[in-house]
Design a protein around this motif. Sequence first.
Motif, mmCIF file in Angstrom:
data_model
loop_
_atom_site.group_PDB
_atom_site.id
_atom_site.type_symbol
_atom_site.label_atom_id
_atom_site.label_comp_id
_atom_site.label_asym_id
_atom_site.label_seq_id
_atom_site.Cartn_x
_atom_site.Cartn_y
_atom_site.Cartn_z
ATOM 1 N N ALA A 54 -7.521 6.505 2.746
ATOM 2 C CA ALA A 54 -7.785 5.517 1.700
ATOM 3 C C ALA A 54 -6.529 4.266 1.826
ATOM 4 O O ALA A 54 -7.201 2.943 1.901
ATOM 5 N N GLY A 55 -5.353 4.532 2.164
ATOM 6 C CA GLY A 55 -4.572 3.546 2.243
ATOM 7 C C GLY A 55 -4.850 2.873 3.420
ATOM 8 O O GLY A 55 -4.542 1.475 3.417
ATOM 9 N N ALA B 141 -2.537 4.878 -2.964
ATOM 10 C CA ALA B 141 -3.329 5.596 -2.192
ATOM 11 C C ALA B 141 -2.465 7.148 -2.037
ATOM 12 O O ALA B 141 -2.296 7.257 -0.680
ATOM 13 N N ALA C 124 -7.166 4.138 -4.975
ATOM 14 C CA ALA C 124 -8.262 4.663 -4.006
ATOM 15 C C ALA C 124 -7.907 6.068 -3.370
ATOM 16 O O ALA C 124 -6.779 6.382 -3.251
ATOM 17 N N GLY C 125 -8.933 6.891 -2.952
ATOM 18 C CA GLY C 125 -8.680 8.214 -2.522
ATOM 19 C C GLY C 125 -8.438 9.120 -3.471
ATOM 20 O O GLY C 125 -9.004 9.112 -4.947
ATOM 21 N N VAL D 48 0.770 -1.146 -0.077
ATOM 22 C CA VAL D 48 -0.029 0.085 0.011
ATOM 23 C C VAL D 48 0.990 1.051 0.044
ATOM 24 O O VAL D 48 1.747 1.317 0.818
ATOM 25 N N SER E 104 -7.330 2.499 5.365
ATOM 26 C CA SER E 104 -8.504 1.425 5.124
ATOM 27 C C SER E 104 -8.488 0.251 4.131
ATOM 28 O O SER E 104 -8.922 -0.719 4.628
ATOM 29 N N GLY E 105 -7.677 0.385 2.872
ATOM 30 C CA GLY E 105 -7.494 -0.801 2.195
ATOM 31 C C GLY E 105 -6.569 -1.690 2.970
ATOM 32 O O GLY E 105 -6.894 -3.073 2.820
ATOM 33 N N GLU F 43 -13.603 3.765 -0.603
ATOM 34 C CA GLU F 43 -13.026 3.042 -1.860
ATOM 35 C C GLU F 43 -11.832 2.382 -1.652
ATOM 36 O O GLU F 43 -11.445 1.239 -1.920
ATOM 37 N N GLY F 44 -10.963 2.885 -0.497
ATOM 38 C CA GLY F 44 -9.774 1.815 0.011
ATOM 39 C C GLY F 44 -10.408 0.621 0.353
ATOM 40 O O GLY F 44 -9.710 -0.468 0.219
ATOM 41 N N ARG F 45 -11.547 0.391 1.202
ATOM 42 C CA ARG F 45 -12.129 -0.960 1.393
ATOM 43 C C ARG F 45 -12.441 -1.785 0.267
ATOM 44 O O ARG F 45 -12.382 -2.965 0.341
ATOM 45 N N LEU G 225 -1.729 -1.195 -4.236
ATOM 46 C CA LEU G 225 -2.802 -0.282 -3.985
ATOM 47 C C LEU G 225 -2.284 1.093 -3.762
ATOM 48 O O LEU G 225 -1.334 1.552 -2.680
#
Length: 608
Positions: free
Chosen positions: A17-18, A118, A296-297, A11, A20-21, A311-313, A116
């Motif tokens: 966002a980061g 973010a 995401a984010g 990540v 959460s992902g 979005e992160g999730r 990911l």
Amino acid sequence: MRSLNNLDLLVVGGGPAGLSGALEAARSGLSVLLVDEAVSTGGQLIKQTHKFFGNEGFFASVRGYEIADRLNEELNSFENARILTEHSVIAIYPDGVPVVDMKRDTTEVLMPKKILLASGASEKFLQFENNDLPGVYGAGAVQTLMNQFGILPGTNVLMIGSGNIGLIVSYQLMQAGAEVKAIIEASDKIGGYQVHADKVKRLGIPVNLRHTISRAIGKDSVKGAVVSELDERWRPIPGTEREFVVDTICIAVGLSPSIELAAQAGCVIEYIQELGGYVPLRNDDMRTSIPDLFVAGDVSGIEEATTAMIEGRIAGLTIVEDLTGRCDQERLNYLKETLRKFRSGPSSSKTRSGIRKLGGKVEEASFSERIECDFDSYKGKLRPIIECFEPIPCNPCETSCPVGAIRVGENINSIPTIDYSRCTGCSICATKCPGLAIFMFRENKDGTSSIGIPYEFLPLPVKGQYVSALGRNGEVICTAEVERVARSPNKTNLVYIIVPSEVAQGVRNIFVPSQEAETIVCRCEEVTVDQIRKAIKDGYKDFEELRRYLRISMGPCGGRTCRLNTLMILSRETGVPVEELAPGIFRPPSMPVSFKAIAETGVDDSEE
């Protein structure tokens, strides 16, 4: 340089966002490494002292820095998740991702199965004369100085931009003790939420629409700024120039997605103005044109932090499905539906347009307009007034009400309504409202009214203290006595004041005079509270007398800062209400000008 080959998910970016992902992936057992350039993770959250909008499932009514603490604490609880701060991803290659340790100045190459991105966004800037002077800041830098490091960037600020960031940072500057002289907006309407705009207006901050900054004044640092009105073609109108005496110019004119790594990795990039600029092409699962790379984010389009977390999730759950074959479809569908609802209101129309250009499917949903409530039928009962007139994604007033008296409904963008027959006057909704748009109200038998004002400034007044009751634009309406102060754990306290009933409906804020003897009242002439008190005891019972004796309001600001403070002290010491005191003579010029400017009028038909 060394290589790590057994990593499920990398990540890039430790913002909302980061984090959460990373949490979704770590919760499912994947090995996760989160890399962030900052000294601590949280991104913009760690400098956001305001409460979030949205619903309670995504931290509504929780302040940004507290959200960062919760997300970090949860991610750190997983043994299969690791956070590297002060590290930076410098490239993304098919055969590895080099990561620089910024403290040790070393590099290691990672081989993650999924990435990911973010990486957030960077601030947009403005071109104007002297924009490189010390004292010209981006709004994010101002928030970082104030809220993360406790440094006030300046004492007199001109804010450029009336989006949510500009409005929020203006409010926070006032909380920190600075004076925001004005908010300048090029458009013909305020860009941020109405509740944010109402908050700053109640502080007396003017918002000048159809204006722009022309130049900064100063040699070694900012000493002032010149702004001009704009015509219908966005061009400065000659002759409309106006000068502000400020030491800080804060730029809050939007953000640009930080797409550098995505572009370098080979993602398809498109320019979508509604999303902030260039963004990676991606689908509803946040997958880019490169199957193993997700976004995401803000890097995927400029929106709120709440949508970034969702979005992160979504990206995290999709990555889990890719690597394990397992998918919590019910949760994934819930997240997508929640995101759709958040974006379904009028405030997200630009976002919907931008997502459609990317090939996404988003629809505007119907929402309820404001319904007139029977407020006047319950006179004498303590009850809330909700001044939330704009459809925005927020419902903490509904979910916090213990008796179900407030309703927003299925669409989170609907405007709340109150059933006063069920309301108990507990005031929980007023302390929960992120927009400070709920006020408590009661008519008293003696012809006065009690008003509960949501208050987030220090020092807090005390029972029996006299304060100025202010209107919706920060104007002084009357002197008010503090009836009581209800402290709240979330730091939105309620200050109850007593005012005459005939003016009560216009009161929406208070001004609390300083109680410290050595506190400066007049900054220009360095006059303290104690000096004013002594002068009043010596017989100076009029503002003009105090001006001549102490030079109050004779400095460059012309009394903008000290006049009301002085009148409040005079009122408290003499017992005369502020509205009965003469405010003094307002002498020209209204702002500092040179003798040269006055002498040289530009027209001289006389003979020497």
